[in-house]
Design a protein around this motif. Structure first.
Motif, PDB file in Angstrom:
ATOM      1  N   THR A 157      -0.197  28.776  -7.914  1.00 53.13           N
ATOM      2  CA  THR A 157      -0.606  29.410  -6.662  1.00 53.13           C
ATOM      3  C   THR A 157       0.404  29.189  -5.556  1.00 53.13           C
ATOM      4  OG1 THR A 157      -2.937  29.106  -7.254  1.00 53.13           O
ATOM      5  CG2 THR A 157      -2.441  29.536  -4.936  1.00 53.13           C
ATOM      6  N   TYR A 158       0.956  27.988  -5.452  1.00 48.74           N
ATOM      7  CA  TYR A 158       1.771  27.629  -4.302  1.00 48.74           C
ATOM      8  C   TYR A 158       3.271  27.537  -4.576  1.00 48.74           C
ATOM      9  CZ  TYR A 158      -2.723  26.537  -2.215  1.00 48.74           C
ATOM     10  OH  TYR A 158      -4.005  26.628  -1.741  1.00 48.74           O
ATOM     11  N   LEU A 159       3.700  27.452  -5.846  1.00 47.49           N
ATOM     12  CA  LEU A 159       5.104  27.210  -6.129  1.00 47.49           C
ATOM     13  C   LEU A 159       5.809  28.358  -6.848  1.00 47.49           C
ATOM     14  CD1 LEU A 159       5.127  23.444  -7.178  1.00 47.49           C
ATOM     15  CD2 LEU A 159       5.560  24.441  -4.927  1.00 47.49           C
ATOM     16  N   PHE A 160       5.073  29.365  -7.328  1.00 49.10           N
ATOM     17  CA  PHE A 160       5.707  30.452  -8.059  1.00 49.10           C
ATOM     18  C   PHE A 160       6.340  31.440  -7.081  1.00 49.10           C
ATOM     19  CE2 PHE A 160       4.442  28.671 -11.840  1.00 49.10           C
ATOM     20  CZ  PHE A 160       4.693  29.478 -12.937  1.00 49.10           C
ATOM     21  N   THR A 161       7.458  31.021  -6.482  1.00 51.49           N
ATOM     22  CA  THR A 161       8.181  31.836  -5.524  1.00 51.49           C
ATOM     23  C   THR A 161       9.661  31.809  -5.863  1.00 51.49           C
ATOM     24  OG1 THR A 161       8.610  30.017  -3.993  1.00 51.49           O
ATOM     25  CG2 THR A 161       6.527  31.198  -3.725  1.00 51.49           C
ATOM     26  N   SER A 188      -6.225  26.220 -15.450  1.00 50.96           N
ATOM     27  CA  SER A 188      -5.971  26.688 -16.807  1.00 50.96           C
ATOM     28  C   SER A 188      -4.634  26.146 -17.270  1.00 50.96           C
ATOM     29  CB  SER A 188      -5.946  28.217 -16.854  1.00 50.96           C
ATOM     30  OG  SER A 188      -4.855  28.718 -16.118  1.00 50.96           O
ATOM     31  N   VAL A 189      -4.412  26.189 -18.584  1.00 49.30           N
ATOM     32  CA  VAL A 189      -3.129  25.792 -19.148  1.00 49.30           C
ATOM     33  C   VAL A 189      -2.346  27.072 -19.389  1.00 49.30           C
ATOM     34  CG1 VAL A 189      -1.983  24.783 -21.140  1.00 49.30           C
ATOM     35  CG2 VAL A 189      -4.058  23.750 -20.260  1.00 49.30           C
ATOM     36  N   GLU A 190      -1.156  27.159 -18.836  1.00 48.43           N
ATOM     37  CA  GLU A 190      -0.306  28.321 -19.041  1.00 48.43           C
ATOM     38  C   GLU A 190       1.106  27.866 -19.323  1.00 48.43           C
ATOM     39  OE1 GLU A 190      -0.695  31.400 -16.145  1.00 48.43           O
ATOM     40  OE2 GLU A 190      -2.822  31.031 -15.825  1.00 48.43           O
ATOM     41  N   LYS A 191       1.957  28.822 -19.602  1.00 44.52           N
ATOM     42  CA  LYS A 191       3.345  28.532 -19.952  1.00 44.52           C
ATOM     43  C   LYS A 191       4.092  27.909 -18.787  1.00 44.52           C
ATOM     44  CE  LYS A 191       7.468  31.058 -21.387  1.00 44.52           C
ATOM     45  NZ  LYS A 191       8.289  31.050 -20.226  1.00 44.52           N
ATOM     46  N   PHE A 192       4.969  26.948 -19.096  1.00 40.24           N
ATOM     47  CA  PHE A 192       5.869  26.425 -18.080  1.00 40.24           C
ATOM     48  C   PHE A 192       7.203  26.103 -18.717  1.00 40.24           C
ATOM     49  CE2 PHE A 192       3.501  22.878 -19.758  1.00 40.24           C
ATOM     50  CZ  PHE A 192       4.426  21.917 -19.981  1.00 40.24           C
ATOM     51  N   TRP A 246      -2.826  25.092  -9.457  1.00 35.65           N
ATOM     52  CA  TRP A 246      -2.360  24.805  -8.095  1.00 35.65           C
ATOM     53  C   TRP A 246      -0.866  25.092  -7.978  1.00 35.65           C
ATOM     54  CZ3 TRP A 246       1.338  21.671  -5.983  1.00 35.65           C
ATOM     55  CH2 TRP A 246       1.279  21.470  -4.597  1.00 35.65           C
ATOM     56  N   ILE A 247      -0.100  24.657  -8.983  1.00 41.09           N
ATOM     57  CA  ILE A 247       1.342  24.875  -8.956  1.00 41.09           C
ATOM     58  C   ILE A 247       1.646  26.369  -8.985  1.00 41.09           C
ATOM     59  CG2 ILE A 247       3.476  24.561 -10.273  1.00 41.09           C
ATOM     60  CD1 ILE A 247       2.348  21.854 -11.181  1.00 41.09           C
ATOM     61  N   ALA A 278       8.484  20.110 -15.539  1.00 37.42           N
ATOM     62  CA  ALA A 278       8.858  21.504 -15.752  1.00 37.42           C
ATOM     63  C   ALA A 278       7.717  22.468 -15.468  1.00 37.42           C
ATOM     64  CB  ALA A 278       9.349  21.697 -17.184  1.00 37.42           C
ATOM     65  N   MET A 279       6.543  21.965 -15.083  1.00 41.28           N
ATOM     66  CA  MET A 279       5.496  22.870 -14.636  1.00 41.28           C
ATOM     67  C   MET A 279       5.919  23.598 -13.366  1.00 41.28           C
ATOM     68  SD  MET A 279       2.067  20.609 -15.261  1.00 41.28           S
ATOM     69  CE  MET A 279       1.646  20.015 -16.901  1.00 41.28           C
ATOM     70  N   CYS A 280       6.847  23.015 -12.634  1.00 40.07           N
ATOM     71  CA  CYS A 280       7.389  23.666 -11.447  1.00 40.07           C
ATOM     72  C   CYS A 280       8.385  24.729 -11.913  1.00 40.07           C
ATOM     73  CB  CYS A 280       8.081  22.649 -10.550  1.00 40.07           C
ATOM     74  SG  CYS A 280       8.686  23.326  -9.001  1.00 40.07           S
ATOM     75  N   PRO A 281       8.178  25.988 -11.583  1.00 37.23           N
ATOM     76  CA  PRO A 281       9.036  27.063 -12.107  1.00 37.23           C
ATOM     77  C   PRO A 281      10.493  26.888 -11.737  1.00 37.23           C
ATOM     78  CG  PRO A 281       7.712  27.836 -10.249  1.00 37.23           C
ATOM     79  CD  PRO A 281       7.169  26.500 -10.638  1.00 37.23           C
ATOM     80  N   GLY A 282      11.355  27.188 -12.716  1.00 40.92           N
ATOM     81  CA  GLY A 282      12.786  27.051 -12.504  1.00 40.92           C
ATOM     82  C   GLY A 282      13.348  25.736 -13.006  1.00 40.92           C
TER      83      GLY A 282
END
Length: 294
Positions: free
Chosen positions: A106-110, A290-294, A103-104, A162-166
Motif C-alpha cells: 500500500t505505501y511502498l509500491f512507488t 496477504s502473501v504476494e510476490k516480492f 502494508w508494504i 526484499a518485500m520492499c520493491p526494488g
C-alpha cells in the motif's frame, strides 16, 4: 492485455526473476510504460507468470530437487538436510509476509521506492565485492552441503527485506549466503532453490485468490503466453548467470542497478508516477493482509 503486452511482461519477469536486479521493480516500471492498469488481475498476472521462471530452475536443478524428495523418503541424508534448510529459509517470509506485505504494498509500491532500493542494492553489491574476505575470492567458501539451519534462517531473515520493491529477493539471499560463509556458487544455488519455495507459495496463493479475475479480465491466452516466455527467458538468464559468476564478480549487477536508479530518477523528475492499486486503509482493517510476490 494484448499478446505483445504478455510477451514483454514474460521477458521482463524471466530475465530479472533470478538476477539480483529486482523483478518486481522492473515489472512495476514495465506495467507503467505499457499503460496497464494496477488492477488485482494485472498484479496477479505478474505473480502467476513467474511459474515459468520456477519451472526453468526446476529443470536446471532437477538433481538437487530430486534429492529433497529422496530425503523425504529416507534415502538421502543430504537431501533431507537441504529440505530442512529450505524450510528454515522460507519461514521468516511466510510469517512476515502475512503480517506486513499488504502494508508494504500500500505505501511502498512507488517509482520513488524502486529508484532508492535499486541504488542502495547496487551500493551493497559493490561494497561486498570491494570488501569481501580473501576466503571468498573467486569461488572460495563453504559448499552447500556444509550449510546449517542457522545459516538458512539468517538468509531467510534477509530475504524479508526484499518485500520492499526494488530490493530483489535474489540479491538479499545471495548476499546472505555469502555473508554466512558460503561460496558464491553455493549462495547462488541456495538462492535459486529457496526461490522455488518462496515464489511457488506466492504463485499458488495469487492463483487461488485472483485466478478467476485474471482469466476473465486478461484472458487465458495472455497467461499462457506470459508463462511460456517467462520460462524461456528465465532459463537463459539462469544459465548465463551461473556461467558468468564462475569467472566474474557481482559487480556488473551493482553498476547496472545504479544506472537503472539514475534513469528512473530522471524519469520521476520528468513526471513519471506509478499508479498504486486502491487498497483498504490498514489502520481501519489491520487484518487485511496477504502473501504476494516480492
Amino acid at each position: 492485455m494484448t499478446t505483445w503486452d504478455a510477451i514483454i511482461m514474460g521477458i521482463v519477469e524471466g530475465l530479472t526473476e533470478y538476477l539480483p536486479v529486482s523483478s518486481t521493480g522492473h515489472l512495476i516500471i514495465t506495467q507503467y510504460l505499457l499503460g496497464l492498469p494496477a488492477t488485482k488481475a494485472v498484479k496477479a498476472f505478474e505473480v502467476c507468470i513467474q511459474s515459468g521462471a520456477i519451472l526453468a530452475v526446476l529443470s536446471i536443478y532437477f538433481g538437487r530437487v530430486s534429492s529433497v524428495f529422496k530425503g523425504l523418503a529416507g534415502k538421502s541424508p543430504e537431501g533431507l538436510r537441504l529440505l530442512v534448510n529450505l524450510l528454515f529459509g522460507f519461514l521468516p517470509a511466510a510469517v512476515l509476509g502475512l503480517a506486513l506485505h499488504k502494508w508494504i504494498k500500500t505505501y511502498l509500491f512507488t517509482a520513488e521506492t524502486v529508484a532508492a532500493t535499486w541504488a542502495l542494492g547496487g551500493l551493497a553489491i559493490l561494497f561486498y565485492v570491494r570488501f569481501r574476505s580473501k576466503k571468498q575470492q573467486g569461488n572460495g567458501g563453504r559448499p552447500l552441503e556444509a550449510m546449517t539451519w542457522k545459516d538458512a534462517l539468517a538468509i531467510g531473515l534477509l530475504q524479508c527485506i526484499a518485500m520492499c520493491p526494488g530490493t530483489s529477493r535474489s540479491l538479499m539471499t545471495m548476499l546472505g549466503g555469502m555473508f554466512v560463509g558460503l561460496s558464491v556458487s553455493a549462495a547462488v544455488e541456495f538462492s535459486f532453490l529457496l526461490g522455488l519455495v518462496t515464489l511457488g507459495a506466492a504463485t499458488v496463493f495469487d492463483a487461488w485468490d485472483a485466478g478467476a479475475d485474471m482469466v476473465n479480465e486478461l484472458g487465458a491466452a495472455a497467461l499462457v503466453v506470459g508463462t511460456v516466455v517467462s520460462w524461456a527467458s528465465a532459463w537463459a538468464a539462469v544459465k548465463w548467470m551461473v556461467g558468468y559468476l564462475q569467472r566474474h564478480s557481482l559487480a556488473l549487477f551493482g553498476w547496472y542497478r545504479l544506472a537503472a536508479a539514475i534513469v528512473l530518477a530522471f524519469l520521476i523528475a520528468r513526471g513519471l508516477s506509478v499508479e498504486r492499486e486502491e487498497t483498504p486503509d490498514l489502520r481501519e482493517n489491520p487484518a487485511a493482509v496477504s502473501v504476494e510476490k516480492f
